[in-house]
Scaffold this motif. Sequence first.
Motif, PDB file in Angstrom:
ATOM      1  N   CYS A   7       6.372 -19.480 -16.386  1.00 46.14           N
ATOM      2  CA  CYS A   7       6.929 -18.327 -17.067  1.00 46.14           C
ATOM      3  C   CYS A   7       5.850 -17.962 -17.826  1.00 46.14           C
ATOM      4  CB  CYS A   7       8.092 -18.569 -17.856  1.00 46.14           C
ATOM      5  SG  CYS A   7       8.917 -17.316 -18.611  1.00 46.14           S
ATOM      6  N   PRO A   8       5.419 -16.670 -17.560  1.00 48.02           N
ATOM      7  CA  PRO A   8       4.450 -16.110 -18.814  1.00 48.02           C
ATOM      8  C   PRO A   8       4.765 -15.917 -20.060  1.00 48.02           C
ATOM      9  CG  PRO A   8       5.344 -14.360 -17.208  1.00 48.02           C
ATOM     10  CD  PRO A   8       5.745 -15.439 -16.937  1.00 48.02           C
ATOM     11  N   ARG A  13       5.991 -24.196 -17.246  1.00 48.38           N
ATOM     12  CA  ARG A  13       6.726 -24.257 -16.180  1.00 48.38           C
ATOM     13  C   ARG A  13       8.353 -24.091 -16.469  1.00 48.38           C
ATOM     14  NH1 ARG A  13       4.201 -24.289 -11.402  1.00 48.38           N
ATOM     15  NH2 ARG A  13       5.927 -25.020  -9.978  1.00 48.38           N
ATOM     16  N   GLN A  14       9.116 -23.393 -15.792  1.00 47.16           N
ATOM     17  CA  GLN A  14      10.502 -23.496 -16.244  1.00 47.16           C
ATOM     18  C   GLN A  14      11.250 -23.175 -14.917  1.00 47.16           C
ATOM     19  OE1 GLN A  14      11.557 -23.848 -19.275  1.00 47.16           O
ATOM     20  NE2 GLN A  14       9.774 -23.777 -20.342  1.00 47.16           N
ATOM     21  N   ASP A  15      12.541 -23.572 -14.912  1.00 47.37           N
ATOM     22  CA  ASP A  15      13.359 -23.278 -13.879  1.00 47.37           C
ATOM     23  C   ASP A  15      13.839 -21.794 -13.727  1.00 47.37           C
ATOM     24  OD1 ASP A  15      13.506 -25.811 -12.667  1.00 47.37           O
ATOM     25  OD2 ASP A  15      15.139 -26.422 -13.881  1.00 47.37           O
ATOM     26  N   PHE A  16      14.028 -21.367 -12.848  1.00 43.90           N
ATOM     27  CA  PHE A  16      14.329 -19.798 -12.557  1.00 43.90           C
ATOM     28  C   PHE A  16      15.429 -19.861 -11.639  1.00 43.90           C
ATOM     29  CE2 PHE A  16      10.396 -19.015 -14.234  1.00 43.90           C
ATOM     30  CZ  PHE A  16      10.329 -17.861 -14.881  1.00 43.90           C
ATOM     31  N   ARG A  17      16.336 -18.655 -12.057  1.00 42.22           N
ATOM     32  CA  ARG A  17      17.769 -18.456 -11.291  1.00 42.22           C
ATOM     33  C   ARG A  17      17.688 -17.012 -11.016  1.00 42.22           C
ATOM     34  NH1 ARG A  17      20.997 -15.587 -14.212  1.00 42.22           N
ATOM     35  NH2 ARG A  17      21.254 -16.032 -16.322  1.00 42.22           N
ATOM     36  N   ASP A  37      18.275  -7.540  -5.982  1.00 43.46           N
ATOM     37  CA  ASP A  37      18.719  -8.984  -5.585  1.00 43.46           C
ATOM     38  C   ASP A  37      17.314  -9.886  -5.396  1.00 43.46           C
ATOM     39  OD1 ASP A  37      21.258  -8.196  -5.279  1.00 43.46           O
ATOM     40  OD2 ASP A  37      20.960  -7.286  -3.371  1.00 43.46           O
ATOM     41  N   ASN A  38      16.242  -9.495  -5.418  1.00 38.85           N
ATOM     42  CA  ASN A  38      14.983 -10.215  -5.447  1.00 38.85           C
ATOM     43  C   ASN A  38      14.758 -10.702  -6.900  1.00 38.85           C
ATOM     44  OD1 ASN A  38      14.218  -8.084  -5.946  1.00 38.85           O
ATOM     45  ND2 ASN A  38      12.336  -7.832  -4.480  1.00 38.85           N
ATOM     46  N   LEU A  39      15.235 -10.620  -7.835  1.00 40.03           N
ATOM     47  CA  LEU A  39      14.928 -10.750  -9.363  1.00 40.03           C
ATOM     48  C   LEU A  39      15.584 -12.245  -9.648  1.00 40.03           C
ATOM     49  CD1 LEU A  39      15.452  -7.246 -10.783  1.00 40.03           C
ATOM     50  CD2 LEU A  39      13.300  -8.176 -10.067  1.00 40.03           C
ATOM     51  N   TRP A  40      14.297 -12.766 -10.146  1.00 40.74           N
ATOM     52  CA  TRP A  40      14.719 -14.237 -10.745  1.00 40.74           C
ATOM     53  C   TRP A  40      14.559 -14.011 -12.397  1.00 40.74           C
ATOM     54  CZ3 TRP A  40      15.838 -18.648  -7.804  1.00 40.74           C
ATOM     55  CH2 TRP A  40      15.895 -18.237  -6.171  1.00 40.74           C
ATOM     56  N   ARG A  41      15.293 -15.042 -13.066  1.00 40.52           N
ATOM     57  CA  ARG A  41      15.527 -15.067 -14.474  1.00 40.52           C
ATOM     58  C   ARG A  41      14.959 -16.478 -15.140  1.00 40.52           C
ATOM     59  NH1 ARG A  41      19.780 -14.317 -19.123  1.00 40.52           N
ATOM     60  NH2 ARG A  41      18.510 -14.897 -20.920  1.00 40.52           N
ATOM     61  N   CYS A  42      14.240 -16.637 -15.974  1.00 44.74           N
ATOM     62  CA  CYS A  42      13.899 -17.805 -16.412  1.00 44.74           C
ATOM     63  C   CYS A  42      15.132 -18.320 -17.167  1.00 44.74           C
ATOM     64  CB  CYS A  42      12.744 -17.616 -17.559  1.00 44.74           C
ATOM     65  SG  CYS A  42      12.300 -19.068 -18.432  1.00 44.74           S
ATOM     66  N   THR A  43      15.140 -19.817 -16.973  1.00 44.61           N
ATOM     67  CA  THR A  43      16.451 -20.403 -17.730  1.00 44.61           C
ATOM     68  C   THR A  43      16.174 -21.112 -19.017  1.00 44.61           C
ATOM     69  OG1 THR A  43      16.179 -22.463 -16.530  1.00 44.61           O
ATOM     70  CG2 THR A  43      17.446 -20.502 -15.401  1.00 44.61           C
ATOM     71  N   ALA A  44      15.046 -20.968 -19.577  1.00 46.96           N
ATOM     72  CA  ALA A  44      14.840 -21.482 -20.750  1.00 46.96           C
ATOM     73  C   ALA A  44      15.323 -21.015 -21.991  1.00 46.96           C
ATOM     74  CB  ALA A  44      13.114 -21.252 -21.137  1.00 46.96           C
ATOM     75  N   VAL A  45      16.096 -21.521 -23.082  1.00 47.43           N
ATOM     76  CA  VAL A  45      16.724 -20.921 -23.895  1.00 47.43           C
ATOM     77  C   VAL A  45      15.965 -20.067 -24.807  1.00 47.43           C
ATOM     78  CG1 VAL A  45      17.790 -21.771 -26.388  1.00 47.43           C
ATOM     79  CG2 VAL A  45      18.113 -23.305 -24.512  1.00 47.43           C
ATOM     80  N   ILE A  53       9.671 -13.280  -7.462  1.00 50.39           N
ATOM     81  CA  ILE A  53       8.926 -14.273  -7.684  1.00 50.39           C
ATOM     82  C   ILE A  53       7.789 -13.643  -6.317  1.00 50.39           C
ATOM     83  CG2 ILE A  53       8.670 -16.590  -6.150  1.00 50.39           C
ATOM     84  CD1 ILE A  53      10.097 -16.350  -9.020  1.00 50.39           C
ATOM     85  N   GLY A  54       6.343 -14.180  -6.859  1.00 51.18           N
ATOM     86  CA  GLY A  54       5.130 -13.764  -6.240  1.00 51.18           C
ATOM     87  C   GLY A  54       4.563 -12.259  -6.858  1.00 51.18           C
ATOM     88  N   ARG A  55       5.283 -11.786  -7.732  1.00 51.09           N
ATOM     89  CA  ARG A  55       4.979 -10.454  -8.662  1.00 51.09           C
ATOM     90  C   ARG A  55       5.159 -10.726 -10.060  1.00 51.09           C
ATOM     91  NH1 ARG A  55       3.093  -6.228  -5.271  1.00 51.09           N
ATOM     92  NH2 ARG A  55       3.885  -6.548  -3.221  1.00 51.09           N
ATOM     93  N   ILE A  56       4.445 -11.601 -10.668  1.00 50.13           N
ATOM     94  CA  ILE A  56       4.580 -12.101 -11.737  1.00 50.13           C
ATOM     95  C   ILE A  56       4.239 -11.127 -13.001  1.00 50.13           C
ATOM     96  CG2 ILE A  56       2.466 -13.298 -12.152  1.00 50.13           C
ATOM     97  CD1 ILE A  56       4.084 -15.574 -13.654  1.00 50.13           C
ATOM     98  N   ASN A  57       3.194 -10.214 -12.440  1.00 51.17           N
ATOM     99  CA  ASN A  57       2.913  -8.819 -13.503  1.00 51.17           C
ATOM    100  C   ASN A  57       3.880  -7.850 -13.308  1.00 51.17           C
ATOM    101  OD1 ASN A  57       0.440 -10.243 -14.284  1.00 51.17           O
ATOM    102  ND2 ASN A  57      -0.578  -9.612 -12.499  1.00 51.17           N
ATOM    103  N   ASP A  58       4.962  -7.743 -12.456  1.00 51.59           N
ATOM    104  CA  ASP A  58       5.892  -6.988 -12.391  1.00 51.59           C
ATOM    105  C   ASP A  58       7.260  -7.594 -12.907  1.00 51.59           C
ATOM    106  OD1 ASP A  58       7.524  -4.725 -11.674  1.00 51.59           O
ATOM    107  OD2 ASP A  58       7.744  -5.285  -9.552  1.00 51.59           O
ATOM    108  N   ARG A  59       7.267  -7.819 -14.319  1.00 50.30           N
ATOM    109  CA  ARG A  59       8.315  -8.422 -14.947  1.00 50.30           C
ATOM    110  C   ARG A  59       8.974  -7.367 -15.843  1.00 50.30           C
ATOM    111  NH1 ARG A  59       3.606 -11.149 -16.906  1.00 50.30           N
ATOM    112  NH2 ARG A  59       3.562 -11.066 -19.162  1.00 50.30           N
ATOM    113  N   GLY A  60       9.903  -7.909 -16.446  1.00 47.41           N
ATOM    114  CA  GLY A  60      10.583  -6.945 -17.409  1.00 47.41           C
ATOM    115  C   GLY A  60      11.363  -8.241 -18.412  1.00 47.41           C
ATOM    116  N   LEU A  61      12.031  -7.458 -19.661  1.00 53.62           N
ATOM    117  CA  LEU A  61      12.720  -8.447 -20.536  1.00 53.62           C
ATOM    118  C   LEU A  61      14.059  -7.828 -20.366  1.00 53.62           C
ATOM    119  CD1 LEU A  61      10.364  -8.745 -23.369  1.00 53.62           C
ATOM    120  CD2 LEU A  61      10.862 -10.429 -21.572  1.00 53.62           C
TER     121      LEU A  61
END
Length: 77
Positions: A7-8, A13-17, A37-45, A53-61
Amino acid sequence: MTINRHCPTCRSRQDFRKLNDDEKAWVRAEGSRSYVDNLWRCTAVGCLTYFRIGRINDRGLLPEKFKKEPPADAERP
């Protein structure tokens, strides 16, 4: 289902769902993506990072309302 990736935001390393329905609706309404439908979210508190996944620079919050709080008993000494 979760996957373990770097996770940037957390810088570890974190779990993503996959995003849930409320999160998908927010991303669509925000207007930057129509296919979510292809977006994954970090599960860290406290982490709000999502990306394809595979496009880490194409992220959002996600907004603060989606922030995961720590369990109540985790705060006890």
